[in-house]
Write an enzyme that holds these catalytic residues in place. Sequence first.
Site, PDB file in Angstrom:
ATOM      1  N   ARG A 188       1.026  -1.141   0.146  1.00 41.41           N
ATOM      2  CA  ARG A 188      -0.080  -0.089  -0.122  1.00 41.41           C
ATOM      3  C   ARG A 188       0.942   1.249  -0.011  1.00 41.41           C
ATOM      4  O   ARG A 188       0.682   2.120  -0.781  1.00 41.41           O
ATOM      5  CB  ARG A 188      -1.065   0.075   1.297  1.00 41.41           C
ATOM      6  CG  ARG A 188      -2.082  -1.030   1.011  1.00 41.41           C
ATOM      7  CD  ARG A 188      -2.705  -1.120   2.244  1.00 41.41           C
ATOM      8  NE  ARG A 188      -4.160  -2.234   2.101  1.00 41.41           N
ATOM      9  CZ  ARG A 188      -5.068  -2.724   2.775  1.00 41.41           C
ATOM     10  NH1 ARG A 188      -4.682  -2.599   4.199  1.00 41.41           N
ATOM     11  NH2 ARG A 188      -5.868  -3.447   2.258  1.00 41.41           N
ATOM     12  N   GLN A 232      -9.622   2.234   1.864  1.00 43.41           N
ATOM     13  CA  GLN A 232      -8.781   2.836   2.852  1.00 43.41           C
ATOM     14  C   GLN A 232      -9.331   3.937   3.684  1.00 43.41           C
ATOM     15  O   GLN A 232      -8.767   3.979   4.827  1.00 43.41           O
ATOM     16  CB  GLN A 232      -7.678   3.570   1.727  1.00 43.41           C
ATOM     17  CG  GLN A 232      -6.697   2.695   0.983  1.00 43.41           C
ATOM     18  CD  GLN A 232      -6.143   1.329   1.462  1.00 43.41           C
ATOM     19  OE1 GLN A 232      -5.355   1.659   2.377  1.00 43.41           O
ATOM     20  NE2 GLN A 232      -6.328   0.483   0.917  1.00 43.41           N
ATOM     21  N   TYR A 284      -6.092  -0.993  -6.666  1.00 41.35           N
ATOM     22  CA  TYR A 284      -5.576  -2.152  -6.218  1.00 41.35           C
ATOM     23  C   TYR A 284      -4.886  -1.971  -4.859  1.00 41.35           C
ATOM     24  O   TYR A 284      -4.712  -0.938  -4.550  1.00 41.35           O
ATOM     25  CB  TYR A 284      -4.635  -2.867  -7.369  1.00 41.35           C
ATOM     26  CG  TYR A 284      -3.325  -2.262  -7.439  1.00 41.35           C
ATOM     27  CD1 TYR A 284      -3.008  -1.105  -7.300  1.00 41.35           C
ATOM     28  CD2 TYR A 284      -2.936  -3.021  -8.765  1.00 41.35           C
ATOM     29  CE1 TYR A 284      -1.723  -0.599  -7.946  1.00 41.35           C
ATOM     30  CE2 TYR A 284      -1.715  -2.364  -9.360  1.00 41.35           C
ATOM     31  CZ  TYR A 284      -1.316  -1.172  -9.197  1.00 41.35           C
ATOM     32  OH  TYR A 284      -0.023  -0.667  -9.674  1.00 41.35           O
ATOM     33  N   GLU A 285      -4.814  -3.133  -4.119  1.00 37.47           N
ATOM     34  CA  GLU A 285      -4.253  -3.263  -2.923  1.00 37.47           C
ATOM     35  C   GLU A 285      -5.457  -2.574  -1.859  1.00 37.47           C
ATOM     36  O   GLU A 285      -5.061  -1.667  -0.670  1.00 37.47           O
ATOM     37  CB  GLU A 285      -2.749  -2.416  -2.673  1.00 37.47           C
ATOM     38  CG  GLU A 285      -1.750  -3.099  -3.519  1.00 37.47           C
ATOM     39  CD  GLU A 285      -1.709  -4.542  -3.232  1.00 37.47           C
ATOM     40  OE1 GLU A 285      -2.235  -5.015  -2.377  1.00 37.47           O
ATOM     41  OE2 GLU A 285      -1.001  -5.092  -4.255  1.00 37.47           O
ATOM     42  N   GLY A 286      -6.585  -2.832  -2.427  1.00 41.57           N
ATOM     43  CA  GLY A 286      -7.584  -2.060  -1.318  1.00 41.57           C
ATOM     44  C   GLY A 286      -7.994  -0.889  -1.977  1.00 41.57           C
ATOM     45  O   GLY A 286      -7.229   0.233  -2.078  1.00 41.57           O
TER      46      GLY A 286
END
Length: 594
Positions: A295, A446, A439-441
């Site tokens: 992240r 977030q 991506y990555e949340g």
Amino acid sequence: MPYKAPVRDYQFLFNDVFKIEQYSNLKGFEEASPDLVAAILEEGARFTEEVVAPLNGPGDKEGCVLNADHTVTAPKGYKEAYQQMVEAGWPALGGDPKYGGQGLPHVVSTAYSEMLTGASSAFAMYPGLTDGAVAALTAGGTDELRDLYLPKLISGEWSGTMNLTEPHCGTDLGLLRSKAVPDADGTYKISGQKIWISAGEHDFTSNICHLVLARIEGGPAGVKGISLFLVPKFIPDADGHPGERNSLQCAGLEHKMGIHGNSTCVMVYEDAKGWLLGNAHEGLKIMFYMMNNARLGVGLQGLAIGHASHVAAVEFAKDRLQGRALTGPKSPDKPADSILVHPDVRRMLLESRALLEGGRAFLTWVSLQADLAKGSEDEATREKASDYMGLLTPVIKAFLTEKGLKVTQDSMQVHGGSGFTEHFPASQYMRDIRITLIYEGTNGVQALDLVGRKLSSKGGRSVMTFFGEIDAYVAEHEGGKAPAFVKGLKETKAKLMDGTMWLMQNGMGNPDAAAAGSLDYLHIFGLTSLAYMWAMMAESAQAAIDAGSTDPYYATKLKVGRVFLDRILPEADAHLQRMKAGAEDLFALEDEEF
């Protein structure tokens, strides 16, 4: 148009603003002399500008190819550039010396990572995912696994991936179906399908080490039953060399909007041999080491692509002749003035620069916290720095990618119609950066993480410590060298506190209201963080001027900072008003009315 690495900005941040030489007593910093750091910045810029950047456009057009034997061939020149990078020792820059790394501070390796990512984000993802695998293996691997894998991963001889997502589950990992069956030798047989696996297959390294989430048969349902496994493409032999081919393969490549030079794979595991990392059913705990690393890397990616697009837009604006300045011709000897004479073009370029320079300082400051959390000799300092890392990771990821997208969008606008064609790099930057918000949340996730977990973490200790640090800075510097910047910080932090109190008063009773305002709250948090960075940068720049420096860089920094104060900080008011609107209007429509 050529990529230009932000060397001077990092020199300013390292030497003038954060003065990293003061940490020379800490592990990793003892070798990071100003001369060595300067050499790393200069050589890193040379490598990324001359070797990697020329591959970015051609790699985008060529893309990756899935071969009949399920191997993947990356774009022309990628493999050779990767080998040059490994031979020069770049992947090992911040690695643990115990396993062959150079042990330099994370804050220094972050600067190089921005340069590499700005030169080609698709290329940089190959070593970038390996960094996350190293973090997870360091946290959860046995001594035997660490001794075998870490030297080769840190050097870049082998690479790593992160396997979370499945066709039916993305953010909700509790739904995953990949299974792990214990084997007699203490390993596990891993079976399942994973999608969107960046760098899942390529021809750069002799082995690829996949970190795979799966559920041990009989394990609890939901996220409480997830375990994490190390599943190498080739099973190392007794000498640590790639041996027997494991039963896994790339079954397909995704056809994507951007980052075409990176292989985004569908990975299939059929009783593949895997080694458990950490304890059974605690896979997410170990995977979060990798996810948090990723992240922060995505936030860096948003900043880096934004910077690259801005460099291209500035060069285009200087060369593009269109119309005349409203106050009269500035280049009477030419048929028209450059578009730099037009206020709206200048607005876009200067707002972009203010966001990028503030974002770079924020990323550098958070990277420094990572070093302090790991290496400070003072327990209170380590605790505070660790708290900041947890609190600010979602802000770094979401805010820097949101603003990176804005910068990239404005850079395309500066190009005009030319930017919409493939003859200029603006369109590629636009396609490449869009994934960073997802991506990555996703950035919405977030924001939920920030509001729903990070604010209340440890009884609110992290956020209140951060607020207290800002208040102390304001109190000390209100009458200092940059009073306008301190005033802007004070006022914006007050809005952040207002928003925080609103969440405390409304969020518990109505979670939808807190969720509806979470992204706006994150933006206020990001603006406050950048205001803090700009206050420190303005103070340092003015101090250099007062000390007699004639370097125009410092005066320019203050001019760009004024753009941040006048044109970007006021956004906090709109975000605060929107978050206080709650969720009532969002739920006024019945589902069938959509």
